[in-house]
Design a protein around this motif. Sequence first.
Motif, PDB file in Angstrom:
ATOM      1  N   PHE A  22       1.227   7.711   6.620  1.00  0.00           N
ATOM      2  CA  PHE A  22       1.549   6.243   6.177  1.00  0.00           C
ATOM      3  C   PHE A  22       0.122   6.033   6.926  1.00  0.00           C
ATOM      4  O   PHE A  22      -0.497   5.023   6.385  1.00  0.00           O
ATOM      5  CB  PHE A  22       2.714   5.847   6.627  1.00  0.00           C
ATOM      6  CG  PHE A  22       4.085   6.499   5.860  1.00  0.00           C
ATOM      7  CD1 PHE A  22       4.180   4.980   4.383  1.00  0.00           C
ATOM      8  CD2 PHE A  22       4.741   7.256   5.325  1.00  0.00           C
ATOM      9  CE1 PHE A  22       5.248   5.100   3.540  1.00  0.00           C
ATOM     10  CE2 PHE A  22       5.955   7.173   4.694  1.00  0.00           C
ATOM     11  CZ  PHE A  22       5.947   5.889   3.774  1.00  0.00           C
ATOM     12  N   THR A  23      -0.463   6.294   7.995  1.00  0.00           N
ATOM     13  CA  THR A  23      -1.738   6.165   8.610  1.00  0.00           C
ATOM     14  C   THR A  23      -2.187   6.268   7.015  1.00  0.00           C
ATOM     15  O   THR A  23      -3.340   5.623   7.502  1.00  0.00           O
ATOM     16  CB  THR A  23      -2.023   7.072   9.543  1.00  0.00           C
ATOM     17  OG1 THR A  23      -0.579   6.638  10.268  1.00  0.00           O
ATOM     18  CG2 THR A  23      -3.055   6.600  10.616  1.00  0.00           C
ATOM     19  N   ARG A  24      -2.633   7.673   7.205  1.00  0.00           N
ATOM     20  CA  ARG A  24      -3.437   8.294   5.505  1.00  0.00           C
ATOM     21  C   ARG A  24      -3.603   7.297   4.717  1.00  0.00           C
ATOM     22  O   ARG A  24      -4.630   6.836   4.601  1.00  0.00           O
ATOM     23  CB  ARG A  24      -3.892   9.524   5.953  1.00  0.00           C
ATOM     24  CG  ARG A  24      -4.493  10.135   4.785  1.00  0.00           C
ATOM     25  CD  ARG A  24      -5.638  10.942   5.535  1.00  0.00           C
ATOM     26  NE  ARG A  24      -6.686  10.620   4.033  1.00  0.00           N
ATOM     27  CZ  ARG A  24      -7.079  10.234   4.224  1.00  0.00           C
ATOM     28  NH1 ARG A  24      -8.259   9.459   4.974  1.00  0.00           N
ATOM     29  NH2 ARG A  24      -8.564  11.496   3.422  1.00  0.00           N
ATOM     30  N   LEU A  25      -2.746   6.969   4.134  1.00  0.00           N
ATOM     31  CA  LEU A  25      -2.031   6.469   3.496  1.00  0.00           C
ATOM     32  C   LEU A  25      -3.219   5.131   3.554  1.00  0.00           C
ATOM     33  O   LEU A  25      -3.435   3.821   2.237  1.00  0.00           O
ATOM     34  CB  LEU A  25      -0.950   5.724   2.393  1.00  0.00           C
ATOM     35  CG  LEU A  25      -0.403   4.617   1.638  1.00  0.00           C
ATOM     36  CD1 LEU A  25      -1.451   5.240   0.148  1.00  0.00           C
ATOM     37  CD2 LEU A  25       1.153   4.426   1.567  1.00  0.00           C
ATOM     38  N   TYR A  26      -2.790   4.412   4.646  1.00  0.00           N
ATOM     39  CA  TYR A  26      -3.265   2.835   4.688  1.00  0.00           C
ATOM     40  C   TYR A  26      -5.132   3.385   5.746  1.00  0.00           C
ATOM     41  O   TYR A  26      -5.755   1.839   4.951  1.00  0.00           O
ATOM     42  CB  TYR A  26      -1.997   2.337   6.196  1.00  0.00           C
ATOM     43  CG  TYR A  26      -1.020   1.856   5.638  1.00  0.00           C
ATOM     44  CD1 TYR A  26      -1.061   0.774   4.467  1.00  0.00           C
ATOM     45  CD2 TYR A  26       0.111   2.279   5.892  1.00  0.00           C
ATOM     46  CE1 TYR A  26       0.280   0.164   4.208  1.00  0.00           C
ATOM     47  CE2 TYR A  26       1.243   1.941   6.023  1.00  0.00           C
ATOM     48  CZ  TYR A  26       1.507   0.772   5.141  1.00  0.00           C
ATOM     49  OH  TYR A  26       2.658   0.660   4.821  1.00  0.00           O
ATOM     50  N   GLN A  27      -4.666   4.243   6.167  1.00  0.00           N
ATOM     51  CA  GLN A  27      -6.597   4.372   5.568  1.00  0.00           C
ATOM     52  C   GLN A  27      -7.121   4.482   4.974  1.00  0.00           C
ATOM     53  O   GLN A  27      -7.791   3.337   4.564  1.00  0.00           O
ATOM     54  CB  GLN A  27      -6.671   5.335   6.920  1.00  0.00           C
ATOM     55  CG  GLN A  27      -6.502   5.219   8.199  1.00  0.00           C
ATOM     56  CD  GLN A  27      -6.467   6.574   9.090  1.00  0.00           C
ATOM     57  OE1 GLN A  27      -6.608   7.780   8.506  1.00  0.00           O
ATOM     58  NE2 GLN A  27      -6.431   6.572  10.576  1.00  0.00           N
ATOM     59  N   GLY A  32     -10.985   0.918   0.823  1.00  0.00           N
ATOM     60  CA  GLY A  32     -11.089   0.469  -0.410  1.00  0.00           C
ATOM     61  C   GLY A  32     -11.487  -0.810  -0.682  1.00  0.00           C
ATOM     62  O   GLY A  32     -11.962  -1.307   0.603  1.00  0.00           O
ATOM     63  N   PRO A  33     -11.606  -1.209  -1.330  1.00  0.00           N
ATOM     64  CA  PRO A  33     -12.000  -3.094  -2.359  1.00  0.00           C
ATOM     65  C   PRO A  33     -10.469  -4.084  -1.906  1.00  0.00           C
ATOM     66  O   PRO A  33      -9.359  -3.082  -1.239  1.00  0.00           O
ATOM     67  CB  PRO A  33     -11.447  -3.065  -3.764  1.00  0.00           C
ATOM     68  CG  PRO A  33     -11.328  -1.642  -4.836  1.00  0.00           C
ATOM     69  CD  PRO A  33     -11.057  -0.854  -3.278  1.00  0.00           C
ATOM     70  N   GLN A  41       0.565  -1.349  -0.247  1.00  0.00           N
ATOM     71  CA  GLN A  41       2.065  -2.366   0.392  1.00  0.00           C
ATOM     72  C   GLN A  41       3.228  -1.522  -0.215  1.00  0.00           C
ATOM     73  O   GLN A  41       3.894  -0.653  -0.593  1.00  0.00           O
ATOM     74  CB  GLN A  41       2.531  -2.928   1.515  1.00  0.00           C
ATOM     75  CG  GLN A  41       3.307  -4.119   1.583  1.00  0.00           C
ATOM     76  CD  GLN A  41       4.018  -2.283   2.577  1.00  0.00           C
ATOM     77  OE1 GLN A  41       2.375  -3.013   4.128  1.00  0.00           O
ATOM     78  NE2 GLN A  41       5.153  -2.086   2.377  1.00  0.00           N
ATOM     79  N   VAL A  42       2.551  -1.588  -1.849  1.00  0.00           N
ATOM     80  CA  VAL A  42       3.841  -1.724  -2.837  1.00  0.00           C
ATOM     81  C   VAL A  42       3.754  -0.237  -2.806  1.00  0.00           C
ATOM     82  O   VAL A  42       4.450   1.076  -3.402  1.00  0.00           O
ATOM     83  CB  VAL A  42       3.479  -2.151  -3.934  1.00  0.00           C
ATOM     84  CG1 VAL A  42       3.831  -1.955  -5.543  1.00  0.00           C
ATOM     85  CG2 VAL A  42       3.278  -3.505  -4.494  1.00  0.00           C
ATOM     86  N   ALA A  43       2.769   0.823  -2.843  1.00  0.00           N
ATOM     87  CA  ALA A  43       2.884   1.862  -3.029  1.00  0.00           C
ATOM     88  C   ALA A  43       3.860   2.384  -2.268  1.00  0.00           C
ATOM     89  O   ALA A  43       5.061   3.473  -2.187  1.00  0.00           O
ATOM     90  CB  ALA A  43       1.176   2.985  -3.461  1.00  0.00           C
ATOM     91  N   ALA A  44       3.605   2.136  -0.759  1.00  0.00           N
ATOM     92  CA  ALA A  44       4.057   3.138   0.534  1.00  0.00           C
ATOM     93  C   ALA A  44       5.599   2.731  -0.008  1.00  0.00           C
ATOM     94  O   ALA A  44       6.385   3.603   0.572  1.00  0.00           O
ATOM     95  CB  ALA A  44       3.840   2.370   1.615  1.00  0.00           C
ATOM     96  N   THR A  45       6.156   1.520  -0.134  1.00  0.00           N
ATOM     97  CA  THR A  45       7.119   1.204  -0.717  1.00  0.00           C
ATOM     98  C   THR A  45       7.810   2.104  -1.316  1.00  0.00           C
ATOM     99  O   THR A  45       8.647   3.276  -1.851  1.00  0.00           O
ATOM    100  CB  THR A  45       7.418   0.115  -0.882  1.00  0.00           C
ATOM    101  OG1 THR A  45       6.984  -0.781   0.047  1.00  0.00           O
ATOM    102  CG2 THR A  45       9.543  -0.100  -1.544  1.00  0.00           C
TER     103      THR A  45
END
Length: 101
Positions: A22-27, A32-33, A41-45
């Motif tokens: 999840f850290t990598r996802l948020y990084q 990005g834009p 956040q939508v993708a993480a859920t």
Amino acid sequence: MLTRTHRYLASAMANVRDPDGFTRLYQLAESGPANSCKDAQVAATRIATLPACKGGLISDITVGDCVELVDSQRRVHARDGQKKVDGDVPQQRAASREATR
């Protein structure tokens, strides 16, 4: 799990199951834009739903898992608090189990 958004699912899975994933996802989202953080956040859920249901880490998610999730989301609807499922789900689950053997 598919009938509504679970506000705390991604943060719970990030804390308990896969902090690095999840850290990598948020990084990636932060690099990005401007709207990437909201999209992340939508993708993480949605991403958190897979390890919550199947176990494992984000890195274990396959294309087939994603297709199965999207197909399940398409078939399951929440209307007036009632779960509506299109099709014969028990029969489809049995066929899916047979296909993975």
